[in-house]
Design a protein around this motif. Structure first.
Motif, short mmCIF file in Angstrom:
data_model
loop_
_atom_site.label_atom_id
_atom_site.label_comp_id
_atom_site.label_asym_id
_atom_site.label_seq_id
_atom_site.Cartn_x
_atom_site.Cartn_y
_atom_site.Cartn_z
N LEU A 411 33.62 0.72 65.54
CA LEU A 411 34.06 1.48 66.57
C LEU A 411 33.32 1.69 68.05
CD1 LEU A 411 37.00 3.44 64.36
CD2 LEU A 411 36.54 0.93 65.61
N ASN A 412 33.65 1.04 69.74
CA ASN A 412 33.18 1.73 70.07
C ASN A 412 33.96 3.11 71.13
OD1 ASN A 412 31.96 -0.97 70.08
ND2 ASN A 412 33.95 -2.35 71.23
N THR A 413 32.75 4.04 70.51
CA THR A 413 32.91 5.30 70.46
C THR A 413 32.29 5.93 71.21
OG1 THR A 413 33.78 5.61 68.49
CG2 THR A 413 35.23 5.32 70.17
N GLN A 414 31.03 5.14 71.03
CA GLN A 414 29.12 6.23 70.90
C GLN A 414 29.75 6.80 72.78
OE1 GLN A 414 29.74 2.88 70.43
NE2 GLN A 414 28.92 1.92 68.43
N VAL A 421 35.34 15.33 73.17
CA VAL A 421 36.23 14.49 72.69
C VAL A 421 35.92 14.88 71.19
CG1 VAL A 421 37.49 12.62 72.08
CG2 VAL A 421 37.42 13.15 74.10
N ARG A 422 36.59 14.67 69.76
CA ARG A 422 36.10 14.55 68.32
C ARG A 422 35.89 13.40 68.47
NH1 ARG A 422 38.85 20.21 68.77
NH2 ARG A 422 40.45 19.23 67.03
N LEU A 423 34.95 13.36 67.18
CA LEU A 423 34.77 11.75 66.63
C LEU A 423 34.88 12.27 65.28
CD1 LEU A 423 31.98 9.98 68.90
CD2 LEU A 423 34.57 10.12 69.32
N ASN A 424 35.74 10.99 64.73
CA ASN A 424 35.13 10.94 63.13
C ASN A 424 34.33 10.70 62.73
OD1 ASN A 424 37.51 12.54 62.85
ND2 ASN A 424 39.05 10.60 63.55
N LYS A 425 33.86 9.80 61.32
CA LYS A 425 32.18 9.77 61.04
C LYS A 425 32.46 8.55 61.17
CE LYS A 425 30.03 8.94 57.07
NZ LYS A 425 30.25 10.68 55.23
#
Length: 586
Positions: A411-414, A421-425
């Motif tokens: 997933l492109n969320t780096q 913004v909280r990112l899951n594992k």
């Protein structure tokens, strides 16, 4: 202020619409499917045709729909529901499926092929895939005849654009949409449809206009013009700033800033993020050799097509959708195609062993070599740095001129890692039912969203479906514009290999699969049943519109159990539940 020449664009943060500014229903069709008596002045209205008698009032029963001829160039879908006649366009705006063969819900109709939903009152698209709405016609009943009038502009058209506002220079707000995939493309349009008149920036990582990504692995030879959703003029006409070839580098929510790869820092009032995913290459020795490719973007498909000849020996690693669709496309254009898969049958995770075994035979019948229960341990190259062989887990080797890896994605969320913004594992983002993240004014959708779905699942799920990505965008846009709309969509996906279309709707674990029909003839329905004897999902091949009907059933808040499909003589009797009143919600 607001020029792309500025390194920073400041906004006031004001979000209250002006009194004269259209909001909410601005995107609706202006003339609903009225059944009011047509006055002489209306009949003479130059915007509409004269009334055309399309059928008798007795030709349709309640909760029935028919495709009827309006004129030699135009068919319509006529629906009778609750004693009222309504008429909309006859073909789905996505790929042109005949809507009269779809699923009729309460006040809407669902496409039989891919599940797109259209409101019968307005013709507006409410669930996806697709972008455009259906034409909507005025209907009257007189002397036992059903009379229909059409807008002259809708004649011979199967689709229409919803009304969109343009930018108001006095509106100082700035909304940003990040991600040029199907989700972002829907969001920018929906914002203008919902009355947003501020600055609208559309940040797209690829240097081409947004396009139909579904076709990339199925039809790699298509030109970009055949794939694009809209042309460049469309975005100019609606004051949507396209930033092509630009990606998001950092999100700073404390100051409401987006740092972009082109060097600009843009301040936003609200932002929608749908950056999708990137193809994953497993760390196999030799993975960096030339002609080791993935399939995700348009450029990937073009690169693959440019690299093949009739003598090319292709190996596809992976036995899920991307690898299999690529294999199906390439097998008639190259010397050989071999699929290397970890499981004993392809698509096992999605469809189970029975359907997977039939898919295995389908590919073998079409001359694709299927190397199952295997894997690649090494990719061997020549002195020029090009792949020439792959070594399998059993030590054997396959000649290979082109290796395509269909081995998952990341997933492109780096760029949101330190944003708040909280990112899951796995990199996904939990969102509310209104598509907002834990940070106010930051909305997230598409592949990167961990969201609730409509159905049996009580917890959020991260599903990379094309349909859901577009639906998320519409819901986010509505809420960003100040209305309140909850996400209530049933997951629906589809694939096409060797001319066989497979549909699937629903989500959830299952312990049993009941097959109705013939797997051998590829004419079947598969009911996926959990431990509580509840049907969590339905798949089909050659049995439309059953999957669309199941999706519509779930969307009505109804449930399908094993007992409903127990009679092998008529396992589709449950479809009559679609006509029953909606459950009462306390």
């Amino acid at each position: 202020m607001g020029s792309m020449l500025c390194k920073e664009y400041k906004t006031t943060g004001k979000v209250t619409p002006k009194p004269e500014q259209a909001t909410g229903a601005v995107g609706s069709y202006q003339s609903k499917c009225s059944t009011e008596k047509m006055s002489p002045s209306n009949v003479e209205d130059v915007e509409y045709t004269a009334p055309v008698a399309v059928c008798k009032t007795t030709d349709l029963a309640d909760n029935e729909m028919k495709q009827l001829e309006f004129d030699e160039d135009t068919n319509i879908l006529l629906v009778k529901q609750n004693g009222r006649f309504q008429a909309v366009g006859a073909k789905c705006t996505h790929y042109g499926a005949p809507m009269h063969t779809g699923a009729l819900g309460q006040g809407r109709v669902r496409c039989p092929w891919h599940g797109a939903c259209f409101n019968l009152e307005t013709g507006d698209i409410e669930d996806f895939p697709g972008l455009d709405s259906l034409p909507c016609y005025k209907v009257d009943v007189s002397d036992g005849q059903v009379l229909v009038r059409a807008k002259h502009s809708d004649l011979a058209k199967n689709k229409r654009f919803k009304n969109m506002v343009k930018r108001d220079p006095t509106d100082e707000r700035c909304f940003i949409v990040v991600g040029g995939g199907p989700s972002g493309a829907v969001c920018v349009e929906a914002l203008r449809q919902e009355g947003y008149t501020g600055r609208l920036i559309f940040v797209c990582r690829e240097d081409v206009l947004p396009y139909d990504r579904v076709k990339v692995s199925k039809a790699m030879g298509l030109k970009i013009e055949a794939l694009q959703f809209r042309d460049e003029q469309f975005y100019k006409d609606h004051d949507i700033e396209l930033w092509l070839g630009v990606s998001a580098d950092q999100l700073v929510t404390a100051s409401k800033e987006l740092h972009c790869s082109n060097g600009y820092v843009v301040k936003y009032d609200k932002i929608y993020i749908a950056t999708g995913c990137s193809a994953f290459k497993p760390p196999i020795p030799g993975a960096d050799l030339q002609n080791v490719m993935t399939v995700r973007d348009f450029a990937d498909g073009q690169k693959i097509v440019a690299s093949i000849t009739p003598e090319t020996r292709v190996v596809c690693l992976g036995s899920s959708f991307i690898a299999l669709e690529a294999a199906a496309f390439l097998v008639s254009k190259t010397a050989s195609v071999t699929v290397v898969g970890r499981e004993n049958v392809p698509l096992k995770a999605a469809f189970g062993e029975q359907i997977g075994a039939r898919m295995l035979k389908l590919f073998e019948d079409n001359k694709v070599h299927m190397q199952m229960e295997s894997g690649i341990t090494e990719i061997i190259g020549n002195d020029d740095g090009k792949v020439v062989e792959v070594q399998l887990t059993d030590g054997s080797r396959l000649p290979c001129d082109l290796l395509i890896m269909g081995t998952g994605s990341t997933l492109n969320t780096q760029f949101m890692a330190k944003s708040g913004v909280r990112l899951n594992k796995n990199g996904s983002v939990d969102v509310t039912d209104f598509m907002e993240s834990n940070v106010p004014d930051v909305y997230v959708g598409g592949d990167i969203a961990n969201a609730h779905i409509y159905g049996l699942s009580q917890s959020r799920v991260n599903i990379g479906h094309y349909q859901l990505a577009q639906y998320h965008a519409r819901i986010a846009a509505i809420n960003m514009c100040g209305s309140v709309k909850k996400a209530e969509s049933v997951p629906f996906f589809f694939t096409m290999v060797f001319g066989k279309g497979i549909r699937y709707a629903g989500h959830g674990a299952y312990t049993d699969v009941v097959i109705d029909g013939s797997l051998e003839d590829l004419s079947f329905i598969a009911y996926f049943i959990n431990h509580a004897d509840t049907v969590t999902a339905v798949a089909s091949c050659g049995r439309d519109p059953i999957v669309a009907q199941f999706a519509e059933l779930l969307s009505q808040g109804k449930c399908l159990g094993r007992n409903h499909i127990a009679n092998p003589e008529n396992r589709q009797a449950w479809t009559s539940m679609l006509k029953e009143p909606l459950p009462k919600v306390r």
